[in-house]
Scaffold this motif. Structure first.
Motif, PDB file in Angstrom:
ATOM      1  N   UNK A  82       2.809   1.848   7.953  1.00  0.00           N
ATOM      2  CA  UNK A  82       3.783   0.756   8.070  1.00  0.00           C
ATOM      3  C   UNK A  82       4.975   1.199   8.905  1.00  0.00           C
ATOM      4  N   UNK A  83       5.470   2.398   8.655  1.00  0.00           N
ATOM      5  CA  UNK A  83       6.595   2.935   9.436  1.00  0.00           C
ATOM      6  C   UNK A  83       6.208   3.035  10.913  1.00  0.00           C
ATOM      7  N   UNK A 135       3.621  -8.113  17.565  1.00  0.00           N
ATOM      8  CA  UNK A 135       2.248  -7.788  17.156  1.00  0.00           C
ATOM      9  C   UNK A 135       2.272  -6.683  16.102  1.00  0.00           C
ATOM     10  N   UNK A 136       3.084  -5.660  16.329  1.00  0.00           N
ATOM     11  CA  UNK A 136       3.197  -4.583  15.338  1.00  0.00           C
ATOM     12  C   UNK A 136       3.739  -5.071  14.014  1.00  0.00           C
ATOM     13  N   UNK A 137       4.732  -5.939  14.070  1.00  0.00           N
ATOM     14  CA  UNK A 137       5.304  -6.505  12.842  1.00  0.00           C
ATOM     15  C   UNK A 137       4.262  -7.359  12.128  1.00  0.00           C
ATOM     16  N   UNK A 192       3.515  -6.320   8.164  1.00  0.00           N
ATOM     17  CA  UNK A 192       3.942  -7.141   7.029  1.00  0.00           C
ATOM     18  C   UNK A 192       2.814  -7.352   6.014  1.00  0.00           C
ATOM     19  N   UNK A 193       1.628  -7.790   6.416  1.00  0.00           N
ATOM     20  CA  UNK A 193       0.579  -7.935   5.401  1.00  0.00           C
ATOM     21  C   UNK A 193       0.182  -6.599   4.769  1.00  0.00           C
ATOM     22  N   UNK A 194       0.242  -5.545   5.553  1.00  0.00           N
ATOM     23  CA  UNK A 194      -0.076  -4.220   5.004  1.00  0.00           C
ATOM     24  C   UNK A 194       0.947  -3.811   3.948  1.00  0.00           C
ATOM     25  N   UNK A 216      -2.328  -5.395  -1.721  1.00  0.00           N
ATOM     26  CA  UNK A 216      -2.522  -4.567  -2.938  1.00  0.00           C
ATOM     27  C   UNK A 216      -2.547  -3.110  -2.523  1.00  0.00           C
ATOM     28  N   UNK A 217      -2.046  -2.266  -3.385  1.00  0.00           N
ATOM     29  CA  UNK A 217      -1.955  -0.825  -3.081  1.00  0.00           C
ATOM     30  C   UNK A 217      -3.311  -0.279  -2.657  1.00  0.00           C
TER      31      UNK A 217
END
Length: 170
Positions: A62-63, A156-158, A162-164, A168-169
């Motif tokens: 995510x980062x 596109x990266x965002x 966001x869904x990631x 769920x973990x």
């Protein structure tokens, strides 16, 4: 995320003639910017792999996605050669996180009997990113302008991060 990684690698290159004209940068300088991207990616790959082991692949992925988005969006608003070098360094840092994180994610969530198929989809998505980046960036830049092209590249990266972040973990 692998699609985004490969998209990011090729997003700037098709716009080199435009950047040459608009920034007044020589093609050698633009090549140096590309070298900065790859150099940072190489140098940061192993340390980021340790960070993935320490903090978790999902968080680092995510980062990486958001850092890559920030590089594109930042360059959209700061359009100088120095800002291009900075954006390429940040993009290289983001790129260094994709493979350690996504391979770790795949290894952790995919059944042993499906690992080959999962890695094949992973590799294919990277090729899709490589294939669409030049065409999409050229179309966006010629239709809407360079800034909008880089803004959409960042979006596109965002859109993947966001869904990631809310899934769920893994």
């Amino acid at each position: 995320a692998h699609l985004v990684s490969h998209f990011n690698q090729l997003a700037f290159i098709p716009l080199f003639p435009l950047l040459h004209e608009q920034l007044g940068a020589s093609f050698i300088q633009l090549g140096i910017a590309l070298t900065v991207f790859n150099g940072v990616s190489i140098i940061a790959q192993t340390p980021v792999g340790f960070l993935v082991d320490h903090f978790g692949s999902r968080k680092l992925l995510i980062v990486a996605l958001l850092l890559g988005a920030a590089a594109f969006i930042g360059f959209c608003f700061l359009s100088t050669y120095v800002s291009l070098l900075f954006a390429m360094a940040v993009l290289g840092l983001a790129n260094s996180g994709y493979h350690p994180a996504d391979y770790d994610l795949l290894h952790g969530v995919v059944e042993e009997s499906r690992v080959g198929r999962a890695f094949s989809y992973h590799t294919f998505s990277g090729y899709v990113g490589s294939g669409i980046a030049p065409l999409l960036m050229l179309w966006l830049a010629t239709t809407f302008g360079r800034s909008i092209a880089f803004l959409i590249a960042g979006a596109i990266g965002i859109a993947v991060a966001v869904p990631l972040a809310f899934a769920a973990q893994l």
